[in-house]
Scaffold this motif. Structure first.
Motif, PDB file in Angstrom:
ATOM      1  N   PRO A  80      68.484  33.248  48.134  1.00 30.85           N
ATOM      2  CA  PRO A  80      69.439  34.578  48.668  1.00 30.85           C
ATOM      3  C   PRO A  80      68.754  34.909  49.948  1.00 30.85           C
ATOM      4  O   PRO A  80      69.758  35.145  50.951  1.00 30.85           O
ATOM      5  N   ASP A  81      67.890  35.298  49.816  1.00 30.33           N
ATOM      6  CA  ASP A  81      67.127  35.945  51.059  1.00 30.33           C
ATOM      7  C   ASP A  81      67.221  35.034  52.386  1.00 30.33           C
ATOM      8  O   ASP A  81      67.402  35.467  53.411  1.00 30.33           O
ATOM      9  N   LEU A  82      67.087  33.797  51.980  1.00 26.79           N
ATOM     10  CA  LEU A  82      67.233  32.700  53.094  1.00 26.79           C
ATOM     11  C   LEU A  82      68.512  32.645  53.630  1.00 26.79           C
ATOM     12  O   LEU A  82      68.796  32.558  54.991  1.00 26.79           O
ATOM     13  N   ALA A  83      69.349  32.637  52.793  1.00 28.56           N
ATOM     14  CA  ALA A  83      70.863  32.580  53.137  1.00 28.56           C
ATOM     15  C   ALA A  83      71.064  33.721  53.944  1.00 28.56           C
ATOM     16  O   ALA A  83      72.130  33.625  54.773  1.00 28.56           O
ATOM     17  N   GLY A  84      70.750  34.991  53.515  1.00 30.89           N
ATOM     18  CA  GLY A  84      71.240  35.977  54.413  1.00 30.89           C
ATOM     19  C   GLY A  84      70.536  36.052  55.786  1.00 30.89           C
ATOM     20  O   GLY A  84      70.970  36.786  56.575  1.00 30.89           O
ATOM     21  N   LEU A  85      69.396  35.183  55.931  1.00 29.76           N
ATOM     22  CA  LEU A  85      68.927  35.340  57.263  1.00 29.76           C
ATOM     23  C   LEU A  85      69.290  34.124  58.195  1.00 29.76           C
ATOM     24  O   LEU A  85      69.396  34.547  59.281  1.00 29.76           O
ATOM     25  N   ILE A  86      69.357  33.082  57.623  1.00 30.31           N
ATOM     26  CA  ILE A  86      69.872  31.743  58.504  1.00 30.31           C
ATOM     27  C   ILE A  86      71.311  31.341  58.264  1.00 30.31           C
ATOM     28  O   ILE A  86      71.709  31.250  57.058  1.00 30.31           O
ATOM     29  N   ASP A  87      71.792  31.217  59.474  1.00 28.91           N
ATOM     30  CA  ASP A  87      73.193  30.569  59.600  1.00 28.91           C
ATOM     31  C   ASP A  87      73.154  28.975  59.209  1.00 28.91           C
ATOM     32  O   ASP A  87      72.742  28.289  60.119  1.00 28.91           O
ATOM     33  N   ALA A  88      73.500  28.870  58.027  1.00 27.42           N
ATOM     34  CA  ALA A  88      73.494  27.270  57.743  1.00 27.42           C
ATOM     35  C   ALA A  88      74.259  26.420  58.763  1.00 27.42           C
ATOM     36  O   ALA A  88      73.991  25.303  58.820  1.00 27.42           O
TER      37      ALA A  88
ATOM     38  N   HIS B   8      57.909  40.857  71.816  1.00 30.46           N
ATOM     39  CA  HIS B   8      57.008  40.262  71.356  1.00 30.46           C
ATOM     40  C   HIS B   8      56.696  40.284  69.859  1.00 30.46           C
ATOM     41  O   HIS B   8      55.926  39.627  69.255  1.00 30.46           O
ATOM     42  N   GLU B   9      57.080  41.437  69.488  1.00 34.60           N
ATOM     43  CA  GLU B   9      57.007  41.734  68.171  1.00 34.60           C
ATOM     44  C   GLU B   9      58.330  41.713  67.183  1.00 34.60           C
ATOM     45  O   GLU B   9      59.423  41.849  67.675  1.00 34.60           O
ATOM     46  N   ALA B  10      58.131  41.164  65.981  1.00 32.16           N
ATOM     47  CA  ALA B  10      59.402  40.832  65.200  1.00 32.16           C
ATOM     48  C   ALA B  10      59.030  41.084  63.756  1.00 32.16           C
ATOM     49  O   ALA B  10      57.818  41.184  63.156  1.00 32.16           O
ATOM     50  N   ARG B  11      60.011  41.774  63.091  1.00 30.57           N
ATOM     51  CA  ARG B  11      59.784  42.108  61.679  1.00 30.57           C
ATOM     52  C   ARG B  11      59.405  40.781  60.972  1.00 30.57           C
ATOM     53  O   ARG B  11      59.845  39.764  61.199  1.00 30.57           O
ATOM     54  N   GLU B  12      58.384  40.798  59.893  1.00 32.24           N
ATOM     55  CA  GLU B  12      58.262  39.725  58.843  1.00 32.24           C
ATOM     56  C   GLU B  12      59.228  39.230  58.026  1.00 32.24           C
ATOM     57  O   GLU B  12      59.790  40.184  57.426  1.00 32.24           O
ATOM     58  N   HIS B  13      59.702  38.021  57.755  1.00 30.79           N
ATOM     59  CA  HIS B  13      60.673  37.556  56.958  1.00 30.79           C
ATOM     60  C   HIS B  13      60.078  36.942  55.860  1.00 30.79           C
ATOM     61  O   HIS B  13      59.062  36.318  55.980  1.00 30.79           O
ATOM     62  N   ALA B  14      60.662  37.047  54.530  1.00 28.59           N
ATOM     63  CA  ALA B  14      60.163  36.802  53.563  1.00 28.59           C
ATOM     64  C   ALA B  14      59.930  35.227  53.163  1.00 28.59           C
ATOM     65  O   ALA B  14      60.819  34.340  53.814  1.00 28.59           O
TER      66      ALA B  14
END
Length: 394
Positions: free
Chosen positions: A28-36, A14-20
Motif C-alpha cells: 500500500p505504501d508503494l501504491a501511494g507513492l508511485i504512479d503505476a 538536494h534533500e528529500a524525505r526518506e521513503h519506506a
C-alpha cells in the motif's frame, strides 16, 4: 543558444524525505507513492512480476524495492553492492566514466544516492526482462544516481529501464551515471524510456565496454516534452567480434532542447556497430550526434541520422562523424533532415486519407524503428506511444 538554458545542480533541491522500503510491489505504501500508470508507459510493471526476471525501484533518494525472480541474477542498489563487495569500487565504479568529466559527473561523484547494481552471473540467461525504474516524486529535486550493470561471460540479460517523474512534479534534475560491462560472449539488451515532466533537466552520463564476442543492443526512446536533455554515451568494442546496435527515437516539442548521440570506439578486429537515430521536431531544438572511431583494421560500422521538421520553428542539427585511424576500417554514414514532401501527402490523400491523417501516417512510419530484443508487449507500448505522440503533433 538553446531555447532552454542548461541549469547547474545548485539550482535544485538536494534533500528529500526518506521513503519506506516495500517487500513487494503491491504494498500500500508503494501504491501511494508511485504512479503505476506513469511507470507502465515506460514498460515497467508495478504489480505482478511473473513476467519480469527482477525489479529495481528507486524514488527520489530512497531504495524502495529490489528483488530477483530467477537464479543467476543479482539486483541491489549500488550503495548496497559497495558495502557487500570490495571489488565494486576496485574494478567497476567510476572506471568507465571519469568523475571529473564535467560539473554533473562531479556532482554525482559527491552526492549520488543508490542507483541500480545489476549482475548476470556467468552462463545465466534471463527468461524474462529485468525492470528498473528511477522515479522522482519531489518537486524541484536534483536526483543523482550511479548505475552499474555487469553481464558475465556467456550470460544474457534484457533490461527495461524507465526514468519517470510524478504527475505532480513539474521541475527537477536527473543525473544518471551508468557503467556497462559486457563480458566475453555475453549479450545485453538495454532499453531506456524517458517519461519526465516538461521542465525536467536530464543529464545521463554513461559508457560501456564490450569484450570478445559480446553483444550490446541499446534502445533509447523519448517522446514526451522535456526542458533539457543531454546524453552522449561512449561505447568501447574492446574484444574481437564485439557488436553494438544502438537505436534512438526522439520527439522535440516546443521549448525543449535535446543534445543526444552515441560515440562508438571499434578497438578490436571484426568489431561491428550500427547506430540509428530518428528525430522529429514540432518546435524544439535537437542536436543529433553520432561518432564512429575505427582503431584497428577489419572493423565495420554504419551511422544513420534522419530528422523530420514538422514546423519552421524547430531545428534539427545532425552531426555525423567518421574517424578511421588505420587502413582497413570500413565505416559509412547517412544523414538527412527535411520536411514531409507534398507528393507523399498527395499520394496518401489520393487513397482516401485526409491531409491530417496523411501527415500522421508519414510521421508514424518515420518513427517506426524496429528495436532488437524488445518483448512484444513493450514494442506494442512504444508503437502506441508513437501513435499518440504523432496524433498530438498533428
Amino acid at each position: 543558444m538553446p531555447k532552454t538554458e542548461r541549469l547547474t545542480p545548485d539550482k535544485f533541491k538536494h534533500e528529500a524525505r526518506e521513503h519506506a522500503y516495500a517487500d513487494f510491489l503491491g504494498a500500500p505504501d508503494l501504491a501511494g507513492l508511485i504512479d503505476a500508470g506513469r511507470l507502465l508507459e515506460t514498460g515497467v510493471v508495478l504489480g505482478d512480476e511473473a513476467e519480469r526476471a527482477g525489479t529495481f525501484l528507486q524514488a527520489d533518494h530512497s531504495l524502495v524495492h529490489a528483488a530477483v525472480n530467477q537464479e543467476g541474477l543479482e539486483v541491489l542498489s549500488t550503495d548496497q553492492a559497495r558495502q557487500r563487495y570490495d571489488w565494486v569500487d576496485k574494478e567497476y565504479r567510476w572506471k568507465m566514466v571519469p568523475p571529473d568529466a564535467d560539473e554533473y559527473t562531479r556532482h554525482a561523484y559527491e552526492r549520488s544516492r543508490h542507483g541500480y547494481f545489476i549482475r548476470a552471473l556467468a552462463g545465466a540467461k534471463a527468461t524474462y526482462p529485468l525492470q528498473a525504474c528511477l522515479y522522482i516524486a519531489q518537486e524541484g529535486l536534483a536526483q543523482a544516481v550511479h548505475n552499474i550493470i555487469i553481464v558475465e561471460e556467456g550470460a544474457e540479460l534484457n533490461i527495461i529501464t524507465g526514468c519517470v517523474s510524478s504527475r505532480e512534479v513539474k521541475h527537477g534534475m536527473h543525473i544518471g551515471i551508468s557503467e556497462f560491462y559486457v563480458k566475453k560472449n555475453a549479450k545485453l539488451t538495454f532499453t531506456m524510456i524517458h517519461n519526465w515532466a516538461e521542465r525536467m533537466h536530464v543529464l545521463p552520463r554513461s559508457a560501456a565496454r564490450i569484450e570478445e564476442g559480446g553483444t550490446f543492443l541499446q534502445n533509447y526512446v523519448c517522446l514526451v516534452p522535456v526542458a533539457y536533455l543531454q546524453m552522449n554515451p561512449a561505447l568501447y568494442l574492446a574484444g574481437r567480434g564485439a557488436l553494438v546496435r544502438s537505436n534512438t527515437i526522439l520527439v522535440g516539442t516546443p521549448g525543449s532542447f535535446m543534445d543526444v548521440g552515441s560515440r562508438v570506439f571499434l578497438q578490436a578486429p571484426e568489431a561491428r556497430a550500427e547506430v540509428i537515430a530518428r528525430t522529429v521536431t514540432t518546435g524544439g531544438d535537437v542536436i543529433n550526434r553520432g561518432r564512429l572511431v575505427g582503431e584497428v583494421p577489419g572493423v565495420k560500422a554504419h551511422l544513420e541520422c534522419h530528422g523530420l521538421l514538422l514546423t519552421p520553428r524547430g531545428l534539427i542539427h545532425a552531426i555525423p562523424e567518421l574517424e578511421a585511424r588505420v587502413e582497413g576500417a570500413e565505416m559509412s554514414h547517412e544523414a538527412a533532415v527535411g520536411k514531409i514532401a507534398p507528393e507523399e501527402i498527395e499520394y496518401l490523400m489520393a487513397r482516401g486519407l485526409d491531409e491530417d491523417e496523411a501527415r500522421a501516417t508519414i510521421v508514424r512510419g518515420f518513427l517506426n524503428v524496429k528495436m532488437d530484443g524488445l518483448p512484444e508487449e513493450l514494442q506494442a507500448r512504444i508503437d502506441e506511444a508513437i501513435r499518440q505522440s504523432q496524433e498530438s503533433i498533428m
